[in-house]
Motif scaffolding. Structure first.
Motif, PDB file in Angstrom:
ATOM      1  N   LEU A   1       1.094  -1.068  -0.022  1.00 18.29           N
ATOM      2  CA  LEU A   1       0.222   0.351   0.224  1.00 18.29           C
ATOM      3  C   LEU A   1       0.632   0.720  -0.395  1.00 18.29           C
ATOM      4  CD1 LEU A   1      -2.935   1.835   0.476  1.00 18.29           C
ATOM      5  CD2 LEU A   1      -2.441   1.339   2.244  1.00 18.29           C
ATOM      6  N   ILE A   2       0.847   2.130  -1.174  1.00 16.54           N
ATOM      7  CA  ILE A   2       1.282   3.191  -0.785  1.00 16.54           C
ATOM      8  C   ILE A   2       0.306   4.184  -0.205  1.00 16.54           C
ATOM      9  CG2 ILE A   2       2.882   4.722  -1.985  1.00 16.54           C
ATOM     10  CD1 ILE A   2       3.503   1.605  -2.556  1.00 16.54           C
ATOM     11  N   GLY A   3       1.066   5.306  -0.095  1.00 21.24           N
ATOM     12  CA  GLY A   3       1.048   6.313   0.463  1.00 21.24           C
ATOM     13  C   GLY A   3       1.230   7.486   0.487  1.00 21.24           C
ATOM     14  N   ARG A   4       1.299   8.472   0.632  1.00 23.74           N
ATOM     15  CA  ARG A   4       1.942   9.855  -0.152  1.00 23.74           C
ATOM     16  C   ARG A   4       3.385   9.526  -0.525  1.00 23.74           C
ATOM     17  NH1 ARG A   4       0.011  14.719   0.885  1.00 23.74           N
ATOM     18  NH2 ARG A   4      -1.518  13.834   2.098  1.00 23.74           N
ATOM     19  N   VAL A   5       3.190  10.054  -1.759  1.00 25.77           N
ATOM     20  CA  VAL A   5       4.202  10.355  -2.385  1.00 25.77           C
ATOM     21  C   VAL A   5       5.123  11.538  -2.762  1.00 25.77           C
ATOM     22  CG1 VAL A   5       5.436   9.041  -5.005  1.00 25.77           C
ATOM     23  CG2 VAL A   5       4.165   7.988  -4.153  1.00 25.77           C
ATOM     24  N   ALA A   6       6.927  10.549  -2.549  1.00 26.98           N
ATOM     25  CA  ALA A   6       7.524  12.073  -1.532  1.00 26.98           C
ATOM     26  C   ALA A   6       7.832  12.440  -3.661  1.00 26.98           C
ATOM     27  CB  ALA A   6       9.168  12.035  -1.326  1.00 26.98           C
TER      28      ALA A   6
ATOM     29  N   HIS B   1       7.486   4.776   0.870  1.00 26.86           N
ATOM     30  CA  HIS B   1       6.495   4.856  -0.040  1.00 26.86           C
ATOM     31  C   HIS B   1       5.156   3.977   1.149  1.00 26.86           C
ATOM     32  CE1 HIS B   1       7.940   7.487  -2.697  1.00 26.86           C
ATOM     33  NE2 HIS B   1       8.250   7.913  -1.301  1.00 26.86           N
ATOM     34  N   VAL B   2       5.711   2.913   1.148  1.00 32.88           N
ATOM     35  CA  VAL B   2       5.190   1.219   1.783  1.00 32.88           C
ATOM     36  C   VAL B   2       3.979   1.381   3.074  1.00 32.88           C
ATOM     37  CG1 VAL B   2       5.029  -1.146   1.735  1.00 32.88           C
ATOM     38  CG2 VAL B   2       6.138  -0.298  -0.062  1.00 32.88           C
ATOM     39  N   GLU B   3       2.680   1.783   2.967  1.00 35.19           N
ATOM     40  CA  GLU B   3       2.484   2.514   4.512  1.00 35.19           C
ATOM     41  C   GLU B   3       2.462   0.860   4.522  1.00 35.19           C
ATOM     42  OE1 GLU B   3      -0.972   4.219   4.521  1.00 35.19           O
ATOM     43  OE2 GLU B   3      -0.146   6.043   4.069  1.00 35.19           O
ATOM     44  N   ALA B   4       2.289  -0.320   4.090  1.00 36.41           N
ATOM     45  CA  ALA B   4       1.472  -1.854   4.589  1.00 36.41           C
ATOM     46  C   ALA B   4       1.625  -2.816   3.801  1.00 36.41           C
ATOM     47  CB  ALA B   4       0.707  -2.020   5.659  1.00 36.41           C
ATOM     48  N   VAL B   5       0.864  -3.788   3.721  1.00 31.15           N
ATOM     49  CA  VAL B   5       1.271  -4.535   2.431  1.00 31.15           C
ATOM     50  C   VAL B   5      -0.131  -5.307   3.151  1.00 31.15           C
ATOM     51  CG1 VAL B   5       1.847  -6.653   1.733  1.00 31.15           C
ATOM     52  CG2 VAL B   5       3.901  -4.949   1.918  1.00 31.15           C
ATOM     53  N   TYR B   6      -1.106  -5.947   2.072  1.00 30.00           N
ATOM     54  CA  TYR B   6      -2.397  -6.078   2.157  1.00 30.00           C
ATOM     55  C   TYR B   6      -1.937  -7.768   0.998  1.00 30.00           C
ATOM     56  CZ  TYR B   6      -3.422  -2.383   5.706  1.00 30.00           C
ATOM     57  OH  TYR B   6      -3.553  -1.442   6.345  1.00 30.00           O
ATOM     58  N   PRO B   7      -3.390  -8.415   1.876  1.00 30.25           N
ATOM     59  CA  PRO B   7      -4.096  -9.557   0.851  1.00 30.25           C
ATOM     60  C   PRO B   7      -5.155  -9.249   0.359  1.00 30.25           C
ATOM     61  CG  PRO B   7      -4.829 -10.093   2.760  1.00 30.25           C
ATOM     62  CD  PRO B   7      -3.803  -8.442   3.234  1.00 30.25           C
ATOM     63  N   ALA B   8      -4.949  -9.129  -0.897  1.00 25.41           N
ATOM     64  CA  ALA B   8      -5.882  -9.268  -1.719  1.00 25.41           C
ATOM     65  C   ALA B   8      -6.611 -10.401  -2.934  1.00 25.41           C
ATOM     66  CB  ALA B   8      -5.631  -8.330  -2.990  1.00 25.41           C
TER      67      ALA B   8
ATOM     68  N   TYR C   1       0.536  -3.424  -6.798  1.00 31.00           N
ATOM     69  CA  TYR C   1       0.728  -2.485  -5.257  1.00 31.00           C
ATOM     70  C   TYR C   1      -1.311  -1.180  -5.013  1.00 31.00           C
ATOM     71  CZ  TYR C   1       1.757   1.749  -8.932  1.00 31.00           C
ATOM     72  OH  TYR C   1       1.916   2.809  -9.845  1.00 31.00           O
ATOM     73  N   LEU C   2      -1.513  -0.619  -4.848  1.00 32.79           N
ATOM     74  CA  LEU C   2      -2.673  -0.581  -4.168  1.00 32.79           C
ATOM     75  C   LEU C   2      -1.678   1.505  -3.929  1.00 32.79           C
ATOM     76  CD1 LEU C   2      -4.263  -2.645  -1.088  1.00 32.79           C
ATOM     77  CD2 LEU C   2      -4.288  -2.451  -4.072  1.00 32.79           C
ATOM     78  N   LEU C   3      -2.678   2.428  -4.310  1.00 35.74           N
ATOM     79  CA  LEU C   3      -2.212   3.075  -3.642  1.00 35.74           C
ATOM     80  C   LEU C   3      -3.112   4.476  -3.084  1.00 35.74           C
ATOM     81  CD1 LEU C   3      -0.391   6.124  -4.997  1.00 35.74           C
ATOM     82  CD2 LEU C   3      -1.906   6.372  -6.962  1.00 35.74           C
ATOM     83  N   ARG C   4      -3.814   4.939  -2.622  1.00 34.42           N
ATOM     84  CA  ARG C   4      -4.072   5.248  -1.431  1.00 34.42           C
ATOM     85  C   ARG C   4      -4.450   6.833  -2.224  1.00 34.42           C
ATOM     86  NH1 ARG C   4      -5.783   5.062   3.510  1.00 34.42           N
ATOM     87  NH2 ARG C   4      -3.964   3.975   4.406  1.00 34.42           N
TER      88      ARG C   4
END
Length: 245
Positions: free
Chosen positions: A122-127, A137-144, A155-158
Motif C-alpha cells: 500500500l503506497i501512501g504519500r509519494v515524496a 512510501h510503503v505503509e503496509a502490505v495487504y492480502p487481496a 500495488y495499491l495507491l491511496r
C-alpha cells in the motif's frame, strides 16, 4: 431480501434468449466486457446507468444481480468496480477480466484452490521525485484476491482528493495499479508530472496528452511535447475500505 428480489424481477422482465439472458441483460454483459477490454477496469453502476439511459444506478444494479444469479458475473461488496465476468459471449473466448499470472516482476501471490492471494504494498504519500515503489512510501502490505481485479495489480495507491469523484473514485479509496509505462487513451492512469504524481483519465490532446479530471471543479492538465511526463501505471481495480486499512 425483499428489495433484492424486486430488483431481480425488474431485470428479468423481458423474455430470455437462448443463452438464458434477456436482450437487455446481454447488452449489459457486452458493455461490461467491452469496458474492461477498452478501459482496463469494470464499469461502475453509475457508468452503466449513463450508458443505457437508466434513471438511477439502482436499475443497473438490478441487471447486475440478475446476471450474477445466472452465473454470468460475480459481484464484490465494498468496491465501486467490483464486477468480475465469469463467462463471455463468444464460444471459447477468454474471460474479459481474467487476471494473468505474470512471470517475475509482479506482486507475489499464493495460489489457493480457484483463487490467488496477492500481497500488495500500500503506497501512501509519494515524496517528490522519488519512485512510487520506494520502500519509504510503503505503509503496509495487504492480502487481496486476484479475482477482484480486471488485471493483475502490482500495488495499491491511496487516493487523496476528489478530482476523480464522478468516475467513482473517492478520497481515501485504494486504487489497484498495474505498473506499466504504456497506456491507451481512455484508461485511468497514475501519471508523473515533474515531481508530482496524479491519478487522471488519459486522453489525446494534439501531439500531447490531456490528463482529464472527473470533477467539474478540477481543471484538466494538458501535457505538451517536451514536458516532464511519464506513465507510472494503469488502474485495474478499486477498493473502498471499511475500517480494515
Amino acid at each position: 431480501m425483499r428489495h433484492r428480489k424486486a430488483l431481480l424481477d425488474t431485470a428479468s422482465a423481458d423474455a430470455p434468449a437462448d443463452d438464458g439472458l434477456t436482450p437487455r441483460q446481454r447488452e449489459v454483459r457486452d458493455f461490461i466486457e467491452r469496458h474492461v477490454r477498452e478501459q482496463g477496469v469494470p464499469p461502475t453502476r453509475a457508468e452503466i446507468a449513463r450508458a443505457f439511459g437508466f434513471r438511477s444506478p439502482n436499475a443497473a444494479q438490478a441487471h447486475l444481480l440478475a446476471l450474477e444469479r445466472k452465473g454470468v458475473l460475480q459481484l464484490f461488496d465494498g468496491s465501486a468496480r467490483g464486477i468480475r465476468l465469469l463467462r463471455v459471449a463468444g464460444p471459447g473466448a477468454p474471460a474479459a477480466d481474467a487476471v494473468p499470472v505474470a512471470d517475475g516482476g509482479a506482486a507475489p501471490g499464493v495460489a489457493t484452490g480457484e483463487w490467488r492471494l496477492l500481497s500488495l504494498p500500500l503506497i501512501g504519500r509519494v515524496a517528490a521525485g522519488s519512485p512510487i515503489l520506494a520502500q519509504e512510501h510503503v505503509e503496509a502490505v495487504y492480502p487481496a484476491d486476484a479475482r477482484w481485479f480486471a488485471r493483475r495489480p502490482d500495488y495499491l495507491l491511496r487516493v487523496r482528493g476528489w478530482s476523480m469523484r464522478d468516475a467513482g473514485i473517492h478520497d481515501g479509496d485504494l486504487l489497484a495499479v498495474q505498473a506499466t509505462r504504456e497506456a491507451r487513451p481512455g484508461q485511468t492512469v497514475v501519471a508523473r508530472l515533474g515531481d508530482e504524481v496524479t491519478v487522471k483519465r488519459l486522453q489525446r490532446e494534439g501531439r500531447g496528452w490531456r490528463l482529464q479530471a472527473a470533477n467539474p471543479e478540477v481543471a484538466d492538465i494538458v501535457v505538451r511535447p517536451g514536458d516532464a511526463f511519464a506513465i507510472e501505471g494503469v488502474v485495474v481495480g478499486l477498493l473502498r475500505p471499511h475500517g480494515w486499512v
